[in-house]
Design an enzyme around this catalytic site. Structure first.
Site, PDB file in Angstrom:
ATOM      1  N   ARG A 103      56.788  32.783  15.944  1.00  0.00           N
ATOM      2  CA  ARG A 103      55.574  33.305  16.561  1.00  0.00           C
ATOM      3  C   ARG A 103      54.389  32.372  16.373  1.00  0.00           C
ATOM      4  NH1 ARG A 103      54.365  34.590  20.767  1.00  0.00           N
ATOM      5  NH2 ARG A 103      56.333  35.746  20.720  1.00  0.00           N
ATOM      6  N   LYS A 138      32.529  26.394  24.302  1.00  0.00           N
ATOM      7  CA  LYS A 138      32.939  27.802  24.346  1.00  0.00           C
ATOM      8  C   LYS A 138      34.424  27.889  24.011  1.00  0.00           C
ATOM      9  CE  LYS A 138      29.349  28.868  27.716  1.00  0.00           C
ATOM     10  NZ  LYS A 138      29.037  29.256  29.120  1.00  0.00           N
ATOM     11  N   LYS A 170      18.605  21.964  26.031  1.00  0.00           N
ATOM     12  CA  LYS A 170      18.745  23.044  26.999  1.00  0.00           C
ATOM     13  C   LYS A 170      17.405  23.748  27.199  1.00  0.00           C
ATOM     14  CE  LYS A 170      22.851  24.660  27.440  1.00  0.00           C
ATOM     15  NZ  LYS A 170      24.103  25.453  27.316  1.00  0.00           N
ATOM     16  N   GLU A 200      19.097  19.535  30.259  1.00  0.00           N
ATOM     17  CA  GLU A 200      19.413  20.503  31.304  1.00  0.00           C
ATOM     18  C   GLU A 200      18.191  20.776  32.173  1.00  0.00           C
ATOM     19  OE1 GLU A 200      21.597  24.382  30.383  1.00  0.00           O
ATOM     20  OE2 GLU A 200      19.533  25.073  30.667  1.00  0.00           O
ATOM     21  N   ASP A 221      21.952  22.595  36.313  1.00  0.00           N
ATOM     22  CA  ASP A 221      22.460  23.916  35.953  1.00  0.00           C
ATOM     23  C   ASP A 221      22.214  24.938  37.055  1.00  0.00           C
ATOM     24  OD1 ASP A 221      23.649  25.737  34.031  1.00  0.00           O
ATOM     25  OD2 ASP A 221      21.649  26.603  33.816  1.00  0.00           O
TER      26      ASP A 221
END
Length: 284
Positions: A103, A138, A170, A200, A221
């Protein structure tokens, strides 16, 4: 040709944790109760669906760490395409060991092969353009290096690995820093000459500010393909362009045709479906 490399130290650490999580304090009590200690077995890992394989080194490590006498022989390489029923690896050795490590091996391979398969689908959609499909941060906590490796197995490229290897300014950084100019000037004054700086923007007037200040990459973006194309035109020869924001298989072609250099896709690592792999065993 893409170089595929996984740090062996990272592999062994992750696999040990996975085995410890699964085996607990008493071990595989089902296998211990039902399989004779001297039983040997041969098995294959096979794909139930079309896909791209990733994670063979982790699967091999799962069996090796649990029992060095288990023999693991890959039938394909990471980055290879497999069809339903295609054999991925052959395994032989003590039956108890194969069943107990199964597994952990399949969990790693299924997850990473799913990412590689999804990446390959995006890469196929944009192959007529210059755009590279890249991943994001992410990722599953603790598995980032492996998931980014899987993106490369699928023909994609890696964005930064963490907060410490590149500057990405950002919207929240810009807001707190007091604007694009102050943010870029502060970043240039702070980091070393080998560190890339990306920023960004979501409007073309912001892009004009970036061009006036200078950066290495601009992240366009949530812009329409038409606005991106204009951004690419303005940035030509001055800095590289990256597109992001809600990218999916339906929209990625038009985004790539805007002329951007890179397209970042968070879904590669946060939403990819596991590739269905199974281990079929025969007791000798």
């Amino acid at each position: 040709m893409t170089t595929l490399f996984l740090n062996p130290l990272l592999i062994d650490d992750a696999v040990r944790r996975a085995l410890e999580e699964d085996l607990g304090r008493a071990g595989d009590i089902t296998t211990l109760a039902t399989i004779p200690a001297d039983a040997t077995a041969e098995a294959v890992i096979a794909s139930r669906k079309d896909g791209v394989i990733a994670g063979l080194p982790l699967a091999a490590a799962a069996f090796r760490i649990y029992d060095p006498s288990v023999r693991f022989e890959p039938a394909v390489a990471d980055g290879d395409h497999v069809s339903p029923g295609g054999v991925v690896a052959r395994i032989s050795g003590p039956a108890r060991s194969i069943l107990s490590a199964e597994r952990a091996a399949l969990n790693f391979m299924g997850r990473l092969s799913g990412i590689a398969t999804a990446t390959a689908a995006y890469v196929e959609r944009v192959k007529h353009t210059r755009a590279k499909i890249v991943c994001t941060r992410k990722t599953t906590p603790g598995l980032r290096a492996f998931e980014k490796y899987a993106v490369k197995c699928g023909g994609g490229a890696n964005h930064r690995y963490g907060l410490d290897d590149a500057v990405l300014i950002k919207d929240n950084h810009i807001a707190v820093a007091g604007g694009i100019g102050p943010a870029l000037r502060a970043a240039k004054a702070s980091v070393g000459h080998l560190v890339k700086i990306e920023i960004e923007v979501d409007r073309l007037d912001q892009l004009d500010e970036v061009l006036a200040e200078g950066a290495d990459v601009v992240l366009l973006d949530n812009m329409s393909p038409e606005l991106m194309a204009e951004g690419v035109r303005r940035a030509a020869g001055k800095l590289r362009t990256e597109a992001s924001g809600g990218v999916n298989l339906e929209s990625v072609r038009a985004i790539a045709e805007s002329g951007v250099d890179m397209i970042s896709v968070g879904a590669l690592t946060h939403s990819s479906t596991v590739l269905d792999l199974g281990l079929d065993i025969a007791i000798a």
